[in-house]
Design an enzyme around this catalytic site. Structure first.
Site, PDB file in Angstrom:
ATOM      1  N   GLY A 187    -102.993  -8.047  -3.755  1.00  0.00           N
ATOM      2  CA  GLY A 187    -102.880  -6.869  -4.600  1.00  0.00           C
ATOM      3  C   GLY A 187    -104.162  -6.499  -5.313  1.00  0.00           C
ATOM      4  O   GLY A 187    -104.772  -7.327  -5.961  1.00  0.00           O
ATOM      5  N   SER A 188    -104.596  -5.260  -5.194  1.00  0.00           N
ATOM      6  CA  SER A 188    -105.869  -4.880  -5.765  1.00  0.00           C
ATOM      7  C   SER A 188    -106.063  -3.376  -5.630  1.00  0.00           C
ATOM      8  O   SER A 188    -105.104  -2.617  -5.570  1.00  0.00           O
ATOM      9  CB  SER A 188    -106.992  -5.648  -5.085  1.00  0.00           C
ATOM     10  OG  SER A 188    -106.795  -5.644  -3.682  1.00  0.00           O
TER      11      SER A 188
END
Length: 218
Positions: A187-188
């Site tokens: 996640g980013s």
């Protein structure tokens, strides 16, 4: 579909942990608590499948175009705005931000064919990736591509869960559109900084596919 090389170690470790937990559960719990044993098996299997899917590379027909900037990542467009560049550029640029959830494909790709003229890693915080200040305060890796006198900047930005940014490029390297730029785990966000005269082809809430969706034309 194939599995990305960045996932080999993580998947192997997860599979070993999965095996140990289920062996212990079967040995110590299955006789007296068969339902609990079954629940543990289902939950751990689900987590293992999630980790495997996180490193997936789906089969896709990629988009190639000399005058188009292609999405460097899967995700959701969370920002399209004119900003004052804080790195490499000194002028104002159009920022397009793509938030990548843990469920997205996490391969990052070159948005254009060209020369890598700047490539720099920055230590930083781990604010949630959709936070407005994550672009300037979080751990990140910045790459600038030059093509025919025009330049586009990408930022791979770590989030609250993403603790490892991988970037395969180096300054002076010639790269092709849609080849792998890098990978971010768990996640980013990826930002694009485009020239002001670029014609943006996505809108807030769109869900681009890396290597497929046209983000802008220039």
């Amino acid at each position: 579909m194939t599995i990305h090389k960045e996932g080999y170690t993580s998947i192997a470790v997860a599979a070993i942990i999965f095996g140990i937990i289920n062996l212990l559960s079967f040995y110590f719990l299955s006789f007296n608590y068969p339902l609990l044993t079954g629940l543990i098996s289902i939950v751990t299997l689900g987590l293992l499948i999630f980790i495997i899917s996180f490193f997936r590379i789906p089969n896709r027909t990629l988009t190639y175009s000399d005058n188009q900037i292609i999405a460097p990542a899967d995700g959701t467009v969370v920002a399209i705005e004119e900003v004052q560049a804080d790195e490499y550029f000194t002028d104002r640029r159009i920022q397009v931000s793509i938030f990548m959830s843990p469920l997205n494909v996490h391969v990052n790709r070159n948005p254009v064919t060209g020369d890598v003229v700047y490539n720099q890693y920055h230590k930083g915080k781990y604010l949630v990736a959709w936070h407005p200040k994550s672009s300037t305060e979080n751990e990140r890796h910045t790459t600038v591509y030059r093509k025919g006198g025009k330049e586009v900047l990408t930022k791979q930005i770590a989030g609250a869960l993403a603790k490892r940014i991988v970037n395969y490029l180096k300054a002076g390297q010639q790269v092709k559109q849609n080849e792998e730029m890098g990978f971010i785990k768990f996640g980013s966000r990826v930002d694009l900084l485009l020239p002001l005269d670029a014609k943006v082809k996505v809108k807030i809430g769109d869900k681009p596919q890396g290597g497929v969706t046209v983000v802008a034309e220039w």
